[in-house]
Design an enzyme around this catalytic site. Structure first.
Site, PDB file in Angstrom:
ATOM      1  N   LYS A   9       0.864  -1.181   0.000  1.00 21.67           N
ATOM      2  CA  LYS A   9       0.000   0.000   0.000  1.00 21.67           C
ATOM      3  C   LYS A   9       0.898   1.227   0.000  1.00 21.67           C
ATOM      4  O   LYS A   9       1.458   1.605   1.031  1.00 21.67           O
ATOM      5  CB  LYS A   9      -0.899  -0.014   1.240  1.00 21.67           C
ATOM      6  CG  LYS A   9      -1.891   1.124   1.243  1.00 21.67           C
ATOM      7  CD  LYS A   9      -2.834   1.034   2.412  1.00 21.67           C
ATOM      8  CE  LYS A   9      -3.922   2.091   2.308  1.00 21.67           C
ATOM      9  NZ  LYS A   9      -3.447   3.411   1.888  1.00 21.67           N
ATOM     10  N   LYS A  38      -6.762  -8.107  -1.687  1.00 22.53           N
ATOM     11  CA  LYS A  38      -7.933  -8.254  -2.543  1.00 22.53           C
ATOM     12  C   LYS A  38      -8.239  -9.728  -2.735  1.00 22.53           C
ATOM     13  O   LYS A  38      -7.316 -10.540  -2.844  1.00 22.53           O
ATOM     14  CB  LYS A  38      -7.672  -7.626  -3.924  1.00 22.53           C
ATOM     15  CG  LYS A  38      -7.346  -6.143  -3.862  1.00 22.53           C
ATOM     16  CD  LYS A  38      -6.893  -5.589  -5.203  1.00 22.53           C
ATOM     17  CE  LYS A  38      -6.573  -4.100  -5.060  1.00 22.53           C
ATOM     18  NZ  LYS A  38      -5.869  -3.559  -6.230  1.00 22.53           N
ATOM     19  N   CYS A  42     -17.666  28.278  31.566  1.00 21.98           N
ATOM     20  CA  CYS A  42     -17.172  28.408  30.202  1.00 21.98           C
ATOM     21  C   CYS A  42     -15.850  29.170  30.191  1.00 21.98           C
ATOM     22  O   CYS A  42     -15.756  30.240  30.791  1.00 21.98           O
ATOM     23  CB  CYS A  42     -18.210  29.141  29.347  1.00 21.98           C
ATOM     24  SG  CYS A  42     -17.602  29.540  27.708  1.00 21.98           S
TER      25      CYS A  42
END
Length: 676
Positions: A114, A289, A407
């Site tokens: 690959k 494959k 916050c």
DNA sequence: TTACCTCGAGCTCA
DNA sequence: CTCGAGGTAA
């Protein structure tokens, strides 16, 4: 011999030697002899420019720059493969294959390297390279033909007569040695060195001037077939295909193997992994494959990609670094996300300095503390990850990170909803971080697409005193502050005019983009499109009720109630009013002008002669139908043009009606065909 | 998430 | 020359 004949002979001969060199690694002649032939050919072509052909080796040094890359729609989509990590997932793949095929014997797999490069689609017509295109989103990429012609190993002409169309796929990459030399040269010229060979290759293919691409000395290896006009009827498996591609002049790696059974396959994968550093180029795994094409066909495709292939990815590269701090980021919806600030570290080919920690449950689970030495990795995808602390190196005094109670931006107490891990800042209207994210989303490319208003500018305008941007409608008030804009650094007459023009132009964006831009939870670009089509107008949407919303195809109870909640909030009604007052008038979607295809789902495949595919799809939609991308049992019929591939097979398999373009046109009266 | 290329435009210095 | 933005790739 006429110059024409001589040139033709030289071209064939040079390509033959190129193939011997790049494909078979067995040159018959030395570099200087090759140079002599090349220069003779070049001389002939310079003297008789009319003899120069697109497949001439002289084109490999690059030609004059193009101004941009044209989009290229792939005849057969370039799908991505599922990933597998580790032996277990590989075995699971094998099990699934056997289960779907309902067999109990060992499956024959083909395994190949690959490559760590970028994938390319090469289209040959009558044996001559016609188009080289990038993968893009798999449906359409970019036409980079002139650049592709400069890549060594990409045959400009096939080694055998081959009539018709042929699309070969493979990977463009840069050899490690080339990368090192290139970087040495760049440093010597005090240019910025490339970080890794993949980026150097990818950047090379993005050059508008192919002469610069040629200088990168890129290589290519083929790995598959996109489309063949039936030239490969004798080839019945992937391994044979690779050998055939080699005979056509494509470089194919020798490491490719056929492995019978999962155990042989795992051995091979382990071998490759072990010897990967000895390869002349980078790889990031092994592609597996099912070898036999008939079995491939039987296995077919999922929505994501082929069921008969998998990408085995090597374990992610890991590195150690210091966790310098944890930043609490407030997103568009007010969700607070802890982000690791890391001492920059080179891992997996890039420098990582930030990584998301997702939420505090994760932080506690991993038990990472500020100051810890941590393991970071870049897994198969692109997102860096903090794996965990190196406990031996922990400072005994280190403290567990404190979960924020307010916050970090607006100091409003955070809330945690029942059953949710996420912390949220409820101050959706006044929290600067949320406002900034909302603005960015609203002006974004898939929403109102206001060019020139990027992250940096929004932040800048919000932080002025007094601020130029305070909420979404204030974007449309910028035009009243031309002087202030002009007084800012790097904002000249031109920049300001461009910005204000872009803002004006955004007032009439299509309704679906507008709805998407509002940032309603659960409403992405797809759902926004469904809403726009269903309700037809902004008024229609604003009047939508839960009961009506759940009836919209693809909208479920969760999304419906989120939208209902949004519609009921007073501040959102005010937002819409303010935008309308500012002159924003979303363009309403074209309503179906007929109902010829009402309730039908149509799929187009192959090349259409008289229509562009988008136009044909638009026609179906105008007539009340749906144009889908893939064939399923819900498909009403398939319109197949020349070159139709797997979709046609699928249609036949499912017994879905198939018609030609001419037959399709017969269904449509002349008057309705016009495409506005 | 990071890296690369391209573009337009402003800034800087000759 | 430098910056920001926009696009693309993995």
């Amino acid at each position: 011999m006429t110059p024409n004949e001589r040139a033709a002979w030289l071209r064939t001969e040079i390509e033959r030697h190129n193939v011997l060199y790049y494909v078979h690694d067995a040159p018959e002649i030395g570099d200087s002899e090759w140079d002599v032939m090349f220069h003779e050919l070049k001389a002939i072509e310079d003297e008789h420019p009319e003899l120069r052909t697109q497949d001439s080796p002289t084109q490999r040094v690059g030609v004059a720059p193009v101004s941009k890359f044209e989009p290229y729609r792939h005849g057969v989509p370039m799908l991505s493969l599922d990933n597998a990590f580790g032996e277990d997932e590989l075995r699971a793949f094998d099990e699934r294959i056997k289960r779907v095929l309902a067999i109990d014997v060992e499956v024959e797999y083909e395994a190949e390297l690959k490559f760590d490069g970028l994938s390319m689609s090469l289209t040959y017509v009558d044996g001559v390279l016609q188009v080289g295109a990038t993968r893009g989103d798999g449906i359409s990429g970019e036409d980079v033909t002139t650049n592709a012609r400069t890549v060594r190993g990409i045959p400009l002409r096939l080694q055998r007569e081959m009539l018709g169309k042929l699309e070969v796929r493979g990977e463009v990459l840069m050899f490690k040695t080339v990368f090192e030399t290139l970087n040495r040269d760049r440093v010597a010229r005090s240019e910025q060195a490339f970080v890794n060979p993949r980026n150097a290759a990818s950047g090379g293919m993005r050059q508008l001037d192919s002469r610069l691409t040629a200088e990168r000395k890129l290589n290519f290896f083929a790995y598959g077939l996109g489309f063949a006009d039936g030239q490969f009827r004798e080839v019945h498996d992937q391994f044979a295909l690779m050998q055939t591609l080699r005979t056509l002049g494509f470089p194919v790696r020798e490491e490719t193997r056929v492995c019978v059974g999962i155990d042989r396959l795992i051995e091979f994968v382990a071998n490759v992994q072990q010897s990967r550093s000895r390869l002349p180029f980078g790889i990031d795994g092994v592609v597996i494959k099912v070898n036999n094409f008939d079995l491939q066909k039987e296995l077919g495709f999922t929505a994501r990609g082929p069921r008969w292939a998998v990408a085995y990815k090597f374990p992610a590269e890991q590195a150690f670094t210091i966790l310098n701090g944890i930043e609490n980021q407030v997103g568009r919806t007010g969700v607070v996300t802890p982000v690791a600030e890391l001492e920059p570290v080179f891992v997996g080919g890039v420098t990582v300095s930030r990584a998301t920690l997702h939420n505090y449950q994760e932080v506690l689970r991993k038990d990472v503390r500020v100051g810890d030495t941590v393991t970071v990795q870049r897994a198969g995808d692109v997102i860096p990850e903090v794996v965990g602390p190196v406990l031996e190196k922990r400072n005994p005094d280190s403290k567990v990170p404190r979960i924020p109670s307010v916050c970090p931006v607006c100091e409003t107490p955070l809330i945690q909803q029942e059953g949710m891990v996420a912390l949220r800042c409820p101050n959706s209207k006044g929290c600067a971080a949320q406002i900034q994210c909302k603005l960015q989303h609203f002006v974004g490319r898939n929403a109102m697409d206001i060019e020139g208003l990027g992250e940096k500018q929004i932040e800048r305008y919000m932080n002025l005193n007094p601020p130029l941007l305070t909420d979404i409608p204030s974007i449309y008030g910028l035009k009243d502050h031309r002087e202030i804009l002009l007084s800012l650094e790097r904002m000249g007459e031109q920049s300001v005019t461009n910005l204000l023009d872009a803002i004006e132009a955004s007032k009439n964006r299509p309704l679906d983009r507008f709805l998407f831009g509002l940032g309603i939870r659960q409403v992405g670009d797809r759902t926004a499109g469904d809403l726009a089509r269903t309700f037809g107008s902004l008024d229609g949407f604003m009047a939508a009720t839960y009961d009506r919303l759940v009836l919209v195809p693809d909208i479920g109870p969760t999304t419906a109630s989120e939208i209902e909640e949004w519609l009921e909030l007073e501040e959102n009604k005010k937002l819409i009013d303010a935008l309308l007052k500012a002159g924003v008038v979303p363009t309403e979607p074209e309503l179906p002008s007929g109902n010829l295809f009402a309730g039908q789902t149509v799929v187009f495949t192959g090349k259409l002669e008289k229509f562009k595919r988008e136009d044909a799809e638009a026609l179906v939609m105008r007539q009340g139908g749906k144009a889908a991308g893939s064939v399923s049992k819900n498909t009403s019929f398939v319109v197949a043009g020349p070159g139709a591939g797997s979709k046609l097979d699928k249609a036949t398999q499912l017994g879905v009606q198939v018609m030609t373009e001419a037959e399709f046109l017969d269904m449509v009266p002349e008057l309705m065909r016009n495409v506005e």
